[in-house]
Design a protein around this motif. Structure first.
Motif, PDB file in Angstrom:
ATOM      1  N   ARG A  68     -41.416 -36.804  46.187  1.00 41.78           N
ATOM      2  CA  ARG A  68     -42.623 -36.608  46.765  1.00 41.78           C
ATOM      3  C   ARG A  68     -43.044 -38.004  47.559  1.00 41.78           C
ATOM      4  NH1 ARG A  68     -44.834 -35.067  40.929  1.00 41.78           N
ATOM      5  NH2 ARG A  68     -45.664 -37.180  40.996  1.00 41.78           N
ATOM      6  N   PRO A  69     -44.257 -37.933  48.372  1.00 42.11           N
ATOM      7  CA  PRO A  69     -44.509 -39.192  49.458  1.00 42.11           C
ATOM      8  C   PRO A  69     -45.065 -40.424  48.108  1.00 42.11           C
ATOM      9  CG  PRO A  69     -46.011 -37.228  49.493  1.00 42.11           C
ATOM     10  CD  PRO A  69     -44.816 -36.860  48.493  1.00 42.11           C
ATOM     11  N   ASN A  70     -45.794 -40.331  47.755  1.00 44.93           N
ATOM     12  CA  ASN A  70     -45.770 -41.941  46.576  1.00 44.93           C
ATOM     13  C   ASN A  70     -44.645 -42.136  46.212  1.00 44.93           C
ATOM     14  OD1 ASN A  70     -46.457 -39.525  45.071  1.00 44.93           O
ATOM     15  ND2 ASN A  70     -46.606 -41.024  43.491  1.00 44.93           N
ATOM     16  N   ALA A  74     -42.322 -43.861  48.585  1.00 43.56           N
ATOM     17  CA  ALA A  74     -43.558 -44.867  48.764  1.00 43.56           C
ATOM     18  C   ALA A  74     -42.900 -46.117  48.094  1.00 43.56           C
ATOM     19  CB  ALA A  74     -44.698 -44.933  49.063  1.00 43.56           C
ATOM     20  N   SER A  75     -42.688 -45.855  46.748  1.00 36.81           N
ATOM     21  CA  SER A  75     -42.045 -47.141  46.180  1.00 36.81           C
ATOM     22  C   SER A  75     -40.257 -47.369  46.207  1.00 36.81           C
ATOM     23  CB  SER A  75     -42.842 -46.620  44.783  1.00 36.81           C
ATOM     24  OG  SER A  75     -43.131 -45.239  43.907  1.00 36.81           O
ATOM     25  N   ARG A  95     -57.706 -52.273  41.068  1.00 34.10           N
ATOM     26  CA  ARG A  95     -56.873 -51.337  41.854  1.00 34.10           C
ATOM     27  C   ARG A  95     -57.002 -50.061  42.167  1.00 34.10           C
ATOM     28  NH1 ARG A  95     -51.358 -50.445  39.464  1.00 34.10           N
ATOM     29  NH2 ARG A  95     -50.461 -48.991  41.287  1.00 34.10           N
ATOM     30  N   LEU A 147     -53.998 -52.501  49.702  1.00 32.31           N
ATOM     31  CA  LEU A 147     -53.436 -50.882  49.681  1.00 32.31           C
ATOM     32  C   LEU A 147     -52.483 -50.932  49.397  1.00 32.31           C
ATOM     33  CD1 LEU A 147     -55.554 -48.899  47.983  1.00 32.31           C
ATOM     34  CD2 LEU A 147     -54.023 -47.712  49.667  1.00 32.31           C
ATOM     35  N   ALA A 166     -48.450 -50.761  56.234  1.00 28.80           N
ATOM     36  CA  ALA A 166     -47.762 -50.782  55.944  1.00 28.80           C
ATOM     37  C   ALA A 166     -46.380 -51.884  55.150  1.00 28.80           C
ATOM     38  CB  ALA A 166     -46.598 -49.852  57.307  1.00 28.80           C
ATOM     39  N   VAL A 195     -46.563 -52.638  51.931  1.00 27.96           N
ATOM     40  CA  VAL A 195     -45.403 -52.042  50.583  1.00 27.96           C
ATOM     41  C   VAL A 195     -44.589 -53.061  50.705  1.00 27.96           C
ATOM     42  CG1 VAL A 195     -44.564 -49.580  50.771  1.00 27.96           C
ATOM     43  CG2 VAL A 195     -46.521 -49.905  51.528  1.00 27.96           C
ATOM     44  N   SER A 199     -51.427 -41.594  49.788  1.00 27.13           N
ATOM     45  CA  SER A 199     -49.567 -41.166  48.991  1.00 27.13           C
ATOM     46  C   SER A 199     -48.738 -42.447  49.990  1.00 27.13           C
ATOM     47  CB  SER A 199     -49.315 -39.550  49.086  1.00 27.13           C
ATOM     48  OG  SER A 199     -49.245 -39.128  50.247  1.00 27.13           O
ATOM     49  N   ALA A 200     -48.880 -41.961  50.761  1.00 29.10           N
ATOM     50  CA  ALA A 200     -48.146 -42.584  51.905  1.00 29.10           C
ATOM     51  C   ALA A 200     -47.995 -44.321  51.475  1.00 29.10           C
ATOM     52  CB  ALA A 200     -48.510 -42.460  53.273  1.00 29.10           C
ATOM     53  N   MET A 201     -48.719 -44.952  50.913  1.00 31.70           N
ATOM     54  CA  MET A 201     -48.926 -46.286  50.510  1.00 31.70           C
ATOM     55  C   MET A 201     -48.538 -46.030  48.738  1.00 31.70           C
ATOM     56  SD  MET A 201     -49.574 -48.447  52.938  1.00 31.70           S
ATOM     57  CE  MET A 201     -49.335 -46.670  53.537  1.00 31.70           C
ATOM     58  N   GLY A 202     -47.688 -45.260  48.545  1.00 29.52           N
ATOM     59  CA  GLY A 202     -47.662 -45.294  46.891  1.00 29.52           C
ATOM     60  C   GLY A 202     -48.148 -44.702  45.889  1.00 29.52           C
ATOM     61  N   VAL A 203     -49.756 -44.469  45.963  1.00 26.20           N
ATOM     62  CA  VAL A 203     -51.028 -43.781  45.491  1.00 26.20           C
ATOM     63  C   VAL A 203     -50.460 -42.466  44.849  1.00 26.20           C
ATOM     64  CG1 VAL A 203     -53.278 -43.147  45.300  1.00 26.20           C
ATOM     65  CG2 VAL A 203     -52.123 -45.510  46.635  1.00 26.20           C
ATOM     66  N   MET A 210     -48.336 -53.077  42.063  1.00 22.85           N
ATOM     67  CA  MET A 210     -48.753 -54.181  41.293  1.00 22.85           C
ATOM     68  C   MET A 210     -48.765 -53.372  39.842  1.00 22.85           C
ATOM     69  SD  MET A 210     -52.610 -53.964  42.909  1.00 22.85           S
ATOM     70  CE  MET A 210     -52.851 -54.253  44.392  1.00 22.85           C
ATOM     71  N   ARG A 244     -44.626 -46.240  56.187  1.00 23.49           N
ATOM     72  CA  ARG A 244     -44.914 -45.330  57.746  1.00 23.49           C
ATOM     73  C   ARG A 244     -46.385 -45.930  57.940  1.00 23.49           C
ATOM     74  NH1 ARG A 244     -44.835 -38.719  57.655  1.00 23.49           N
ATOM     75  NH2 ARG A 244     -46.334 -39.525  60.367  1.00 23.49           N
ATOM     76  N   HIS A 304     -49.883 -51.635  46.745  1.00 28.20           N
ATOM     77  CA  HIS A 304     -50.444 -50.644  45.352  1.00 28.20           C
ATOM     78  C   HIS A 304     -48.986 -50.260  44.659  1.00 28.20           C
ATOM     79  CE1 HIS A 304     -52.396 -47.802  43.308  1.00 28.20           C
ATOM     80  NE2 HIS A 304     -52.017 -47.031  42.489  1.00 28.20           N
ATOM     81  N   VAL A 305     -48.382 -50.014  45.069  1.00 24.37           N
ATOM     82  CA  VAL A 305     -46.668 -49.994  44.881  1.00 24.37           C
ATOM     83  C   VAL A 305     -46.329 -51.068  44.226  1.00 24.37           C
ATOM     84  CG1 VAL A 305     -45.758 -47.967  45.965  1.00 24.37           C
ATOM     85  CG2 VAL A 305     -45.769 -50.546  47.094  1.00 24.37           C
TER      86      VAL A 305
END
Lengths: 284, 295
Positions: free
Chosen positions: A101-103, A106-107, B164, A131, A195, A198, B180-184, A137, A112, A134-135
């Motif tokens: 999945r996208p999240n 990203a992690s 957060r 933001l 981006a 991240v 979601s591209a930021m990992g949320v 934190m 992107r 986020h990944v």
């Protein structure tokens, strides 16, 4: 207010050529960070991407070009997890991410930006970039409510990292402004900053210079090169401006009607008859 | 004009207004995080009210009733999100709106089937002694309701501004794909937002139930959510407070001064007159996000 220009010279092409030549001997570009094998995407009866394979060498700048509707964004959307591939495999650092999945992607370290800028308009420039942290934190949502101290200490470290990015992209003067109020070129740059927050090892850029004027394009090209060289981030980008693509890319992949028709060094691709035919129309 | 009487009307209006704000908060939380408009907000208040009254009556403990109501709403919200709302993710907003309208009808129909239609009492463990503040006489249920509302509003304001998760939720409402591209983890936060709305609604149900008594009619307070959020702004917690206060005060003033002249009834529609006026002047509310469209 005139935007500050990067201090180093304008000779992008020259610097790049030197880097490519150096790398050919050092084998720095040999291991791929991302491999795409036999990737296809069908929407009903429409085939957006057909059996595309490519490898993105670690540390490189790879550009995807092609006429409108060639399937470039669809390909990027599959890599970042927004589309599920109909067939094929995507491997990032030896891990199969075709079904992630996208999240999650990203992690893993793939960042992107979007063709139509997707900044969070209600948030400030700083919050947008924050933001991106986020990944990283570690304090979860509930934890961060309960152990406020832990979250606060973490927050300080994240803010410091964001300030680095802000300084790097020269966004200091606008950090407290809401993102929706900024002019186009700056919003593109803020999106790049978000981006970067991240801390991706691979960065996907969907038309980072789309809709920009010449000066803004040159600025953005320098930022892309600096991020690539100073921070060691591998880049995979879609871009229409041929001049820029040929200047900054180590590898160019050409798509047409969803298929890969050429891949290689900019100069070789430029001379490829199939590419010329795709761009100028086939001679019969 | 009797100044003491006006003062009493305004003070009561403020207390009621805070309780309106509490219900509106449930609505705002969902809208802020998921961009969905919950037309079942009134039923989200009624259902835990009924649960609280039934449990409190059976166990003879107000606190147990309130706790079960909150827990039930958390469970219900997660279940609802998983079974109905998540499959609608990414579909047009109208799909979610219609789903909540359907849900409202279902809740209004099934709860009386399960628990009967007669009004149930729900008493706060406070006693009935009116509280005297200077020349004012206030109902304890109202004061307690306003206090609960105020604490919930403060907590959630902080959450969205500094936490957060709150910032991630604002981002998610803004652009789900980019978030979601930021990992949320969009699906998790989506569920979390509905659960928070469930908790707030349960608090609202208990406090309003303690004031009005509990039956299906309790869902009608949900209708007041619309003038409140239109006045204050759909996505603003501060706006919900101000909108709630305006609606509460205007309602009470209309009841005190206009109703005796015309024979009653203006109390119920006065807030809607304001709402329509607000739509004409500031369609995004007093504190709502002004959407800038670039053409």
């Amino acid at each position: 207010m005139p935007l500050p220009m990067p201090a180093d010279g304008p000779l992008i092409a020259e610097r790049r050529v030197a880097a490519v030549c150096a790398s050919d001997q050092s084998e720095r570009y040999v291991t791929p960070i991302l491999t795409v094998e036999g990737l296809s995407k069908r929407f009903g009866g429409v085939v957006a991407v057909r059996d595309v394979s490519l490898a993105v060498p670690r540390g490189s700048i790879t550009s995807i070009i092609g006429p409108n509707g060639a399937g470039k964004t669809s390909l990027l959307n599959m890599i970042s997890g927004f589309y599920r591939p109909s067939e094929g495999r995507i491997t990032f650092e030896a891990r199969d991410i075709s079904r992630s999945r996208p999240n999650q992607i990203a992690s893993l370290g793939i960042g992107r930006t979007f063709q139509n800028i997707a900044l969070f308009g209600g948030l400030t420039v700083l919050d947008n970039i924050l933001l991106g942290r986020h990944v990283h934190m570690r304090a979860g949502v509930l934890k961060s409510v309960i152990y406020w101290g832990l979250a606060a200490r973490e927050e300080i470290a994240h803010r410091a990292r964001c300030e680095e990015i802000i300084e790097f992209l020269r966004l200091q003067d606008i950090r407290k402004q809401p993102a929706s109020a900024l002019p186009y070129g700056l919003r593109k740059r803020v999106e790049l900053g978000r981006a970067l927050a991240v801390e991706p090892r691979l960065l996907l850029l969907d038309e980072p210079m789309g809709g920009m004027n010449q000066e803004e394009k040159e600025n953005m090209a320098r930022f892309i090169l600096d991020v690539n060289q100073e921070w060691g981030v591998t880049m995979l980008l879609i871009e229409h401006d041929m001049g820029v693509v040929m200047d900054i890319s180590d590898q160019v992949v050409v798509l047409d009607s969803g298929q890969r028709i050429a891949a290689g060094r900019p100069a070789d691709v430029q001379a490829d008859p199939a590419v010329i035919a795709a761009y100028l129309g086939k001679t019969r | 004009m009797d100044l003491g009487f006006t003062f009493l009307l305004v003070a009561n209006g403020i207390l009621i207004g805070l309780m309106y704000a509490l219900i509106a908060l449930g609505f705002v939380l969902v809208y802020k995080a998921t961009d969905a408009i919950n037309f079942a907000q009134g039923e989200f208040v009624m259902a835990p009210g009924i649960v609280a009254a039934v449990v409190a009556g059976a166990a003879n403990s107000f606190w147990l009733g309130a706790a079960v109501a909150v827990a039930a709403m958390i469970g219900f919200s997660f279940l609802l999100e998983r079974t109905v709302l998540r499959p609608l993710l990414g579909r047009p907003v109208i799909a979610v709106i219609m789903a909540t309208i359907g849900l409202a009808a279902i809740l209004r129909g099934t709860l009386p089937m399960l628990f009967g239609t007669s009004p149930l009492p729900l008493a706060l463990p406070l006693g009935d002694e009116p509280i005297e503040v200077g020349s004012l006489t206030l109902q304890p249920a109202q004061v307690a309701g306003a206090a609960v509302a105020l604490s919930a509003l403060v907590i959630f304001t902080w959450f969205f501004r500094s936490n957060r998760g709150g910032v991630a939720m604002r981002a998610m409402a803004d652009d789900q794909q980019a978030a979601s591209a930021m990992g949320v983890n969009v699906t998790r936060y989506f569920a979390f937002a509905w659960a928070m709305a469930g908790v707030v609604s349960a608090l609202g149900g208990v406090m309003w139930g303690a004031m009005l008594g509990v039956d299906v009619q309790l869902a009608l307070v949900g209708l007041k959510v619309f003038p409140v959020v239109i006045l204050g702004g759909l996505d603003s917690i501060g706006g919900a407070v101000l909108g709630g206060l305006i609606v509460g005060v205007v309602e009470n003033l209309a009841a005190g001064y206009i109703d005796p002249l015309v024979g009653g009834g203006t109390k119920d529609f006065a807030p809607y007159v304001l709402m329509v006026a607000a739509l004409l002047i500031r369609p995004y509310g007093m504190f709502g996000t002004r959407r800038i469209e670039r053409v």
